[in-house]
Enzyme design. Structure first.
Site, PDB file in Angstrom:
ATOM      1  CE1 TYR A  82      -4.100   1.616  -0.048  1.00 21.95           C
ATOM      2  CE2 TYR A  82      -3.453   2.701   1.989  1.00 21.95           C
ATOM      3  CZ  TYR A  82      -4.315   2.572   0.914  1.00 21.95           C
ATOM      4  OH  TYR A  82      -5.394   3.409   0.817  1.00 21.95           O
ATOM      5  NE  ARG A 206     -21.690 -11.300  -8.656  1.00 24.97           N
ATOM      6  CZ  ARG A 206     -20.639 -10.808  -7.989  1.00 24.97           C
ATOM      7  NH1 ARG A 206     -20.385 -11.182  -6.764  1.00 24.97           N
ATOM      8  NH2 ARG A 206     -19.875  -9.901  -8.538  1.00 24.97           N
TER       9      ARG A 206
HETATM   10  N1  LIG Z   1      -8.983   5.738  -3.270  1.00 26.83           N
HETATM   11  C1  LIG Z   1      -9.629   5.698  -2.112  1.00 26.83           C
HETATM   12  O1  LIG Z   1      -9.655   6.651  -1.338  1.00 26.83           O
HETATM   13  C2  LIG Z   1     -10.360   4.439  -1.751  1.00 26.83           C
HETATM   14  C3  LIG Z   1     -11.271   4.440  -0.700  1.00 26.83           C
HETATM   15  C4  LIG Z   1     -11.987   3.266  -0.445  1.00 26.83           C
HETATM   16  C5  LIG Z   1     -11.718   2.122  -1.201  1.00 26.83           C
HETATM   17  N2  LIG Z   1     -10.777   2.172  -2.165  1.00 26.83           N
HETATM   18  C6  LIG Z   1     -10.481   1.027  -3.019  1.00 26.83           C
HETATM   19  O2  LIG Z   1     -11.689   0.679  -3.661  1.00 26.83           O
HETATM   20  C7  LIG Z   1     -11.694  -0.706  -3.929  1.00 26.83           C
HETATM   21  C8  LIG Z   1     -12.969  -1.293  -3.327  1.00 26.83           C
HETATM   22  O3  LIG Z   1     -12.912  -1.160  -1.906  1.00 26.83           O
HETATM   23  P1  LIG Z   1     -14.155  -1.645  -1.029  1.00 26.83           P
HETATM   24  O4  LIG Z   1     -13.838  -1.556   0.404  1.00 26.83           O
HETATM   25  O5  LIG Z   1     -15.335  -0.944  -1.530  1.00 26.83           O
HETATM   26  O6  LIG Z   1     -14.173  -3.170  -1.494  1.00 26.83           O
HETATM   27  P2  LIG Z   1     -15.049  -4.407  -1.064  1.00 26.83           P
HETATM   28  O7  LIG Z   1     -16.317  -3.954  -0.434  1.00 26.83           O
HETATM   29  O8  LIG Z   1     -14.172  -5.349  -0.322  1.00 26.83           O
HETATM   30  O9  LIG Z   1     -15.411  -5.052  -2.485  1.00 26.83           O
HETATM   31  C9  LIG Z   1     -14.409  -5.490  -3.350  1.00 26.83           C
HETATM   32  C10 LIG Z   1     -14.913  -5.307  -4.764  1.00 26.83           C
HETATM   33  O10 LIG Z   1     -13.882  -5.599  -5.691  1.00 26.83           O
HETATM   34  C11 LIG Z   1     -14.372  -6.512  -6.667  1.00 26.83           C
HETATM   35  N3  LIG Z   1     -13.253  -7.326  -7.148  1.00 26.83           N
HETATM   36  C12 LIG Z   1     -12.445  -8.101  -6.409  1.00 26.83           C
HETATM   37  N4  LIG Z   1     -11.503  -8.658  -7.190  1.00 26.83           N
HETATM   38  C13 LIG Z   1     -11.745  -8.224  -8.447  1.00 26.83           C
HETATM   39  C14 LIG Z   1     -11.118  -8.454  -9.715  1.00 26.83           C
HETATM   40  N5  LIG Z   1     -10.053  -9.242  -9.830  1.00 26.83           N
HETATM   41  N6  LIG Z   1     -11.643  -7.849 -10.798  1.00 26.83           N
HETATM   42  C15 LIG Z   1     -12.729  -7.046 -10.667  1.00 26.83           C
HETATM   43  N7  LIG Z   1     -13.350  -6.789  -9.513  1.00 26.83           N
HETATM   44  C16 LIG Z   1     -12.867  -7.371  -8.405  1.00 26.83           C
HETATM   45  C17 LIG Z   1     -15.424  -7.301  -5.940  1.00 26.83           C
HETATM   46  O11 LIG Z   1     -16.284  -7.858  -6.881  1.00 26.83           O
HETATM   47  P3  LIG Z   1     -16.828  -9.386  -6.790  1.00 26.83           P
HETATM   48  O12 LIG Z   1     -18.023  -9.339  -5.893  1.00 26.83           O
HETATM   49  O13 LIG Z   1     -17.157  -9.656  -8.206  1.00 26.83           O
HETATM   50  O14 LIG Z   1     -15.718 -10.229  -6.241  1.00 26.83           O
HETATM   51  C18 LIG Z   1     -16.084  -6.199  -5.123  1.00 26.83           C
HETATM   52  O15 LIG Z   1     -16.971  -5.468  -5.922  1.00 26.83           O
HETATM   53  C19 LIG Z   1     -10.405  -1.252  -3.323  1.00 26.83           C
HETATM   54  O16 LIG Z   1      -9.422  -1.272  -4.314  1.00 26.83           O
HETATM   55  C20 LIG Z   1     -10.054  -0.219  -2.286  1.00 26.83           C
HETATM   56  O17 LIG Z   1      -8.679  -0.196  -1.957  1.00 26.83           O
HETATM   57  C21 LIG Z   1     -10.108   3.304  -2.466  1.00 26.83           C
END
Ligand SMILES: NC(=O)c1ccc[n+]([C@@H]2O[C@H](COP(=O)([O-])OP(=O)(O)OC[C@H]3O[C@@H](n4cnc5c(N)ncnc54)[C@H](OP(=O)(O)O)[C@@H]3O)[C@@H](O)[C@H]2O)c1
Length: 363
Positions: A82, A206
């Site tokens: 990270y 899915r």
């Molecule tokens: N930039 C920022 O400030 C910020 C803030 C918050 C989160 N984030 C980022 O946003 C993303 C989502 O976070 P979250 O907490 O919302 O996640 P989360 O609730 O854990 O959900 C993960 C998501 O990623 C999808 N996914 C997992 N592996 C994948 C792949 N190989 N290809 C495509 N989709 C995939 C999952 O889809 P499936 O159901 O199909 O597995 C699900 O929709 C993460 O990368 C996180 O680090 C960034």
């Protein structure tokens, strides 16, 4: 038995929604936390251990943690991949909700009994108790359900900012997003719906797709399509009743991001906030030349650090989000609550594809 009773109580609070009011955490058991001494796979390097509690200093606040989610960034931090890494040994977790037990002599904004969430990343929230600095905490209203409070500071805030800071969207306008079932995606759907903004939501196919489509539609999604459907020409018919989106939100990267660009309006903006596919964003030259699209990035941690001196905007965002929660327009993401002792099970589930549920550790 006592632990199970506490878990049942938290569960009742989280699901029935009476919020955090009246929750009192009084035990003085030795603090424990999920500690890692080296980077690696979380299930291998994390250990549940007794931890030392710092002496309460003038501007310190002793907090009993109540609940904390497992987010992808927590996993990446432990893996060492990270953008910010903790000094080791470290306690995992960046988000969560706790209750103030004791405050130092110079603390003015918090008092015992208040509910708090982290104001910044890196606090190490997967623990039962800690002393944090006053400035690293934000007070939460006591009527917010536990799971909402525990998951408010990262994903809904990210969704809120991305909806406000890049394009000016009016009621009736639209946006398109991938990983629409993620924590961020669910918050985007709900906040956009509250503003009258239409959402086109892309998810991976899915076996139980219809169940997921129904769930996202119940949150306010206008359209839910799979990555495969989005690539087919006839998707245009399906999306003909929504204006072409000026905003695309990309949490995946790779081909998925390229597809979002295909559907973006001329001069629209794609904001990349996550890279779940671990693939780079590939932009067709035509999207830049003929559509003049804008490519931006967003990182909530940086935004919070940029606004650390004057927290007014941060407080306003939390207040706005809490109002949406009270009005039933913003709920916690679909989640599964797991007692801290069963952290291995929660970690494994958090890293599985197609789980569609956030794992929340109950302390
Ligand atoms: N930039 C920022 O400030 C910020 C803030 C918050 C989160 N984030 C980022 O946003 C993303 C989502 O976070 P979250 O907490 O919302 O996640 P989360 O609730 O854990 O959900 C993960 C998501 O990623 C999808 N996914 C997992 N592996 C994948 C792949 N190989 N290809 C495509 N989709 C995939 C999952 O889809 P499936 O159901 O199909 O597995 C699900 O929709 C993460 O990368 C996180 O680090 C960034």
């Amino acid at each position: 038995m006592v632990a199970m009773a506490a878990v049942r109580r938290l569960r009742a609070l989280a699901t029935a929604g009476p919020g955090l009011r009246g929750l009192s955490v009084t035990s003085r058991a030795r603090p424990r936390g999920l500690v890692y001494e080296q980077h690696g796979e979380p299930a291998q390097v994390l250990q549940l251990k007794d931890i030392d509690l710092a002496e309460l200093w003038d501007s310190g606040v002793r907090v009993k943690m109540i609940a904390a989610p497992i987010n992808p960034s927590d996993i990446n931090m432990i893996q060492g991949t990270y953008a910010i890494l903790a000094d080791l040994p470290a306690v995992g977790g960046n988000e969560g909700v706790g209750q103030v037990m004791e405050v130092g002599s110079r603390v003015t904004s918090l008092k015992p009994g208040d509910l708090v969430i982290p104001a910044d990343a890196g606090l190490g929230t997967w623990r039962t108790e800690a002393v944090f600095s006053e400035e690293s905490l934000l007070k939460m209203p006591s009527d917010i359900p536990v799971t909402c409070a525990a998951t408010l500071g990262v994903n809904p805030c990210t969704a809120y900012r991305m909806l406000s800071d890049f394009e000016t969207l009016k009621p009736g306008d639209s946006l398109i997003q991938n990983s629409a079932n993620s924590g961020v995606g669910q918050a985007v759907i709900q906040i956009a719906a509250a503003k009258g903004i239409k959402t086109i939501n892309v998810v991976r196919d899915r076996p139980d797709l219809q169940e997921l489509v129904d769930r996202l539609k119940s949150l306010g999604a206008d359209h839910v399509v799979t990555e495969e459907m989005l690539r087919k020409p006839d998707v245009k018919d399906l999306l003909k009743n929504v204006p072409k989106p000026m905003l695309a939100l990309n949490g995946v990267g790779g081909k998925s991001a390229t597809e979002l660009l295909r559907h973006l309006q001329h001069k629209g903006t794609m904001v990349t906030y996550g890279g779940m596919s671990k693939q780079p964003v590939t932009v067709p030259v035509s999207a830049l030349i003929f559509k003049d699209v804008k490519l931006r990035g967003f990182w909530m941690t940086q935004w919070k650090r940029d606004h650390a001196q004057n927290k007014e905007e941060l407080r306003k965002m939390i207040e706005d989000l809490c109002s949406l929660i009270r009005q039933g327009q913003l709920t916690a993401p679909a989640c599964r609550e797991v007692p801290l002792a069963n952290y291995q099970e929660a970690l494994t589930a958090s890293m599985k594809p197609y789980i569609s549920a956030k794992q929340i550790l109950l302390m």
